[in-house]
Write a protein that holds these residues in place. Structure first.
Motif, PDB file in Angstrom:
ATOM      1  N   ARG A  72       0.828  -1.201   0.000  1.00 13.62           N
ATOM      2  CA  ARG A  72       0.000   0.000   0.000  1.00 13.62           C
ATOM      3  C   ARG A  72       0.867   1.258   0.000  1.00 13.62           C
ATOM      4  NH1 ARG A  72      -1.159   3.764   2.843  1.00 13.62           N
ATOM      5  NH2 ARG A  72      -0.012   2.980   4.623  1.00 13.62           N
ATOM      6  N   GLY A  73       1.859   1.311   0.900  1.00 15.83           N
ATOM      7  CA  GLY A  73       2.737   2.474   0.982  1.00 15.83           C
ATOM      8  C   GLY A  73       3.572   2.661  -0.269  1.00 15.83           C
ATOM      9  N   TYR A  74       4.086   1.559  -0.805  1.00 13.43           N
ATOM     10  CA  TYR A  74       4.909   1.649  -2.013  1.00 13.43           C
ATOM     11  C   TYR A  74       4.077   2.128  -3.198  1.00 13.43           C
ATOM     12  CZ  TYR A  74       8.258   0.744  -5.654  1.00 13.43           C
ATOM     13  OH  TYR A  74       9.112   0.907  -6.718  1.00 13.43           O
ATOM     14  N   ALA A  75       2.847   1.661  -3.314  1.00 19.35           N
ATOM     15  CA  ALA A  75       1.967   2.109  -4.403  1.00 19.35           C
ATOM     16  C   ALA A  75       1.761   3.619  -4.331  1.00 19.35           C
ATOM     17  CB  ALA A  75       0.633   1.369  -4.342  1.00 19.35           C
ATOM     18  N   ILE A  76       1.691   4.170  -3.126  1.00 16.77           N
ATOM     19  CA  ILE A  76       1.529   5.621  -2.973  1.00 16.77           C
ATOM     20  C   ILE A  76       2.803   6.343  -3.396  1.00 16.77           C
ATOM     21  CG2 ILE A  76       1.193   7.472  -1.286  1.00 16.77           C
ATOM     22  CD1 ILE A  76      -0.707   5.438   0.178  1.00 16.77           C
ATOM     23  N   LEU A  77       3.978   5.815  -3.026  1.00 15.93           N
ATOM     24  CA  LEU A  77       5.236   6.419  -3.470  1.00 15.93           C
ATOM     25  C   LEU A  77       5.269   6.510  -4.998  1.00 15.93           C
ATOM     26  CD1 LEU A  77       7.942   4.657  -1.232  1.00 15.93           C
ATOM     27  CD2 LEU A  77       7.020   6.965  -0.959  1.00 15.93           C
ATOM     28  N   VAL A  78       4.918   5.406  -5.654  1.00 19.38           N
ATOM     29  CA  VAL A  78       4.942   5.360  -7.118  1.00 19.38           C
ATOM     30  C   VAL A  78       3.882   6.299  -7.692  1.00 19.38           C
ATOM     31  CG1 VAL A  78       4.567   3.871  -9.125  1.00 19.38           C
ATOM     32  CG2 VAL A  78       5.937   3.047  -7.198  1.00 19.38           C
ATOM     33  N   ARG A  79       2.660   6.189  -7.177  1.00 22.61           N
ATOM     34  CA  ARG A  79       1.545   7.015  -7.672  1.00 22.61           C
ATOM     35  C   ARG A  79       1.861   8.506  -7.580  1.00 22.61           C
ATOM     36  NH1 ARG A  79      -3.199   7.376  -3.705  1.00 22.61           N
ATOM     37  NH2 ARG A  79      -1.909   9.099  -2.969  1.00 22.61           N
ATOM     38  N   ASP A  80       2.465   8.913  -6.462  1.00 21.88           N
ATOM     39  CA  ASP A  80       2.733  10.329  -6.228  1.00 21.88           C
ATOM     40  C   ASP A  80       4.085  10.788  -6.772  1.00 21.88           C
ATOM     41  OD1 ASP A  80       0.274  10.315  -5.025  1.00 21.88           O
ATOM     42  OD2 ASP A  80       1.019  10.606  -2.992  1.00 21.88           O
ATOM     43  N   GLY A  81       4.800   9.881  -7.441  1.00 23.35           N
ATOM     44  CA  GLY A  81       6.086  10.248  -8.035  1.00 23.35           C
ATOM     45  C   GLY A  81       7.141  10.610  -7.009  1.00 23.35           C
ATOM     46  N   ILE A  82       7.101   9.990  -5.830  1.00 22.32           N
ATOM     47  CA  ILE A  82       8.080  10.277  -4.780  1.00 22.32           C
ATOM     48  C   ILE A  82       9.352   9.490  -5.068  1.00 22.32           C
ATOM     49  CG2 ILE A  82       8.577  10.057  -2.305  1.00 22.32           C
ATOM     50  CD1 ILE A  82       5.492  10.403  -1.901  1.00 22.32           C
ATOM     51  N   GLU A  83      10.451  10.213  -5.153  1.00 24.01           N
ATOM     52  CA  GLU A  83      11.750   9.567  -5.401  1.00 24.01           C
ATOM     53  C   GLU A  83      12.015   8.520  -4.339  1.00 24.01           C
ATOM     54  OE1 GLU A  83      15.681  11.612  -7.117  1.00 24.01           O
ATOM     55  OE2 GLU A  83      14.564  12.871  -5.703  1.00 24.01           O
ATOM     56  N   HIS A  84      12.495   7.357  -4.758  1.00 25.72           N
ATOM     57  CA  HIS A  84      12.799   6.289  -3.819  1.00 25.72           C
ATOM     58  C   HIS A  84      13.916   5.420  -4.385  1.00 25.72           C
ATOM     59  CE1 HIS A  84       9.696   4.737  -6.537  1.00 25.72           C
ATOM     60  NE2 HIS A  84      10.265   3.552  -6.367  1.00 25.72           N
ATOM     61  N   TRP A  85      14.558   4.682  -3.459  1.00 26.81           N
ATOM     62  CA  TRP A  85      15.725   3.899  -3.825  1.00 26.81           C
ATOM     63  C   TRP A  85      15.698   2.553  -3.104  1.00 26.81           C
ATOM     64  CZ3 TRP A  85      15.568   8.855  -2.052  1.00 26.81           C
ATOM     65  CH2 TRP A  85      15.899   9.858  -2.967  1.00 26.81           C
ATOM     66  N   ALA A  86      16.411   1.587  -3.661  1.00 27.23           N
ATOM     67  CA  ALA A  86      16.536   0.272  -3.035  1.00 27.23           C
ATOM     68  C   ALA A  86      17.709   0.225  -2.064  1.00 27.23           C
ATOM     69  CB  ALA A  86      16.716  -0.807  -4.103  1.00 27.23           C
ATOM     70  N   ASP A  87      18.470   1.306  -1.959  1.00 27.82           N
ATOM     71  CA  ASP A  87      19.649   1.316  -1.103  1.00 27.82           C
ATOM     72  C   ASP A  87      19.786   2.669  -0.416  1.00 27.82           C
ATOM     73  OD1 ASP A  87      20.215   2.429  -3.718  1.00 27.82           O
ATOM     74  OD2 ASP A  87      22.307   2.529  -3.091  1.00 27.82           O
ATOM     75  N   PRO A  88      20.373   2.696   0.776  1.00 33.43           N
ATOM     76  CA  PRO A  88      20.502   3.959   1.494  1.00 33.43           C
ATOM     77  C   PRO A  88      21.486   4.936   0.851  1.00 33.43           C
ATOM     78  CG  PRO A  88      21.560   2.194   2.731  1.00 33.43           C
ATOM     79  CD  PRO A  88      20.865   1.557   1.566  1.00 33.43           C
ATOM     80  N   GLN A  89      22.334   4.449  -0.046  1.00 32.60           N
ATOM     81  CA  GLN A  89      23.273   5.330  -0.743  1.00 32.60           C
ATOM     82  C   GLN A  89      22.615   6.021  -1.942  1.00 32.60           C
ATOM     83  OE1 GLN A  89      23.924   1.972  -0.235  1.00 32.60           O
ATOM     84  NE2 GLN A  89      25.113   2.262   1.624  1.00 32.60           N
ATOM     85  N   MET A  90      21.365   5.669  -2.227  1.00 28.34           N
ATOM     86  CA  MET A  90      20.575   6.271  -3.311  1.00 28.34           C
ATOM     87  C   MET A  90      21.195   6.032  -4.676  1.00 28.34           C
ATOM     88  SD  MET A  90      19.194   9.737  -1.483  1.00 28.34           S
ATOM     89  CE  MET A  90      20.630  10.232  -0.550  1.00 28.34           C
ATOM     90  N   ARG A  91      21.736   4.824  -4.894  1.00 29.80           N
ATOM     91  CA  ARG A  91      22.331   4.466  -6.187  1.00 29.80           C
ATOM     92  C   ARG A  91      21.398   3.618  -7.045  1.00 29.80           C
ATOM     93  NH1 ARG A  91      27.941   3.050  -3.350  1.00 29.80           N
ATOM     94  NH2 ARG A  91      26.596   1.422  -2.569  1.00 29.80           N
ATOM     95  N   ARG A  92      20.306   3.119  -6.457  1.00 29.97           N
ATOM     96  CA  ARG A  92      19.382   2.257  -7.198  1.00 29.97           C
ATOM     97  C   ARG A  92      17.986   2.882  -7.192  1.00 29.97           C
ATOM     98  NH1 ARG A  92      19.799  -3.303  -4.421  1.00 29.97           N
ATOM     99  NH2 ARG A  92      18.136  -3.752  -5.905  1.00 29.97           N
ATOM    100  N   PRO A  93      17.791   3.936  -8.007  1.00 25.44           N
ATOM    101  CA  PRO A  93      16.501   4.634  -8.001  1.00 25.44           C
ATOM    102  C   PRO A  93      15.368   3.769  -8.550  1.00 25.44           C
ATOM    103  CG  PRO A  93      17.886   5.458  -9.779  1.00 25.44           C
ATOM    104  CD  PRO A  93      18.730   4.512  -8.977  1.00 25.44           C
ATOM    105  N   ASN A  94      14.176   4.054  -8.037  1.00 27.16           N
ATOM    106  CA  ASN A  94      12.940   3.417  -8.501  1.00 27.16           C
ATOM    107  C   ASN A  94      12.966   1.903  -8.379  1.00 27.16           C
ATOM    108  OD1 ASN A  94      11.868   5.995  -9.238  1.00 27.16           O
ATOM    109  ND2 ASN A  94      13.242   5.906 -10.997  1.00 27.16           N
ATOM    110  N   GLU A  95      13.687   1.390  -7.380  1.00 27.77           N
ATOM    111  CA  GLU A  95      13.754  -0.050  -7.132  1.00 27.77           C
ATOM    112  C   GLU A  95      13.413  -0.330  -5.678  1.00 27.77           C
ATOM    113  OE1 GLU A  95      17.306  -2.176  -8.309  1.00 27.77           O
ATOM    114  OE2 GLU A  95      17.795  -0.609  -9.767  1.00 27.77           O
ATOM    115  N   VAL A  96      13.130  -1.598  -5.410  1.00 28.32           N
ATOM    116  CA  VAL A  96      12.895  -2.102  -4.062  1.00 28.32           C
ATOM    117  C   VAL A  96      13.937  -3.183  -3.802  1.00 28.32           C
ATOM    118  CG1 VAL A  96      11.288  -3.386  -2.600  1.00 28.32           C
ATOM    119  CG2 VAL A  96      10.423  -1.602  -4.132  1.00 28.32           C
ATOM    120  N   ALA A  97      14.596  -3.139  -2.656  1.00 28.72           N
ATOM    121  CA  ALA A  97      15.538  -4.203  -2.280  1.00 28.72           C
ATOM    122  C   ALA A  97      14.725  -5.434  -1.889  1.00 28.72           C
ATOM    123  CB  ALA A  97      16.409  -3.749  -1.118  1.00 28.72           C
TER     124      ALA A  97
END
Length: 122
Positions: A72-97
């Motif tokens: 549910r939360g991830y769908a909102i991130l995607v829907r609202d175009g909120i930048e997100h990353w699969a890693d804390p170093q922010m090298r893997r944008p728009n991914e989920v670890a």
């Protein structure tokens, strides 16, 4: 009595807007505010208190959640175009670890580093 985490104060450029962001992404509940605080409650009754102030040192907060709440939360991130990353170093944008459970990192409106995860580290 056992020890548990009760509350924290989160500095914010816009406390009302930040509280709404956390309620939307995390599915948190509104809570009565007082003094300078706009408050919300997590499912375990941890109180997050948002207060106006400079955010010179953003903090990291991780939220453990069920697979359903993560979806549910991830769908909102995607829907609202909120930048997100699969890693804390922010090298893997728009991914989920997905190595151990699922994790995603993103920033709140004041620049704090947030993490949603489905498996605890310990």
């Amino acid at each position: 009595m056992t020890v548990s985490f009760n509350h924290t104060i989160i500095g914010s450029h816009d406390p009302v807007g930040s509280a709404a962001f956390y309620r939307t992404i995390l599915g948190a509940r509104e809570a009565p505010g007082w003094g300078p605080f706009t408050n919300i409650l997590l499912d375990d009754d941890t109180l997050l208190q948002f207060a106006s102030g400079p955010v010179n040192d953003p903090v990291h907060m991780a939220f453990l959640m069920s697979e359903e709440e993560f979806d549910r939360g991830y769908a909102i991130l995607v829907r609202d175009g909120i930048e997100h990353w699969a890693d804390p170093q922010m090298r893997r944008p728009n991914e989920v670890a997905t190595d151990e459970g699922r994790r995603v990192y993103f920033k709140d409106p004041s620049g704090h580093y947030l993490e949603m995860l489905t498996q605890p580290y310990l």
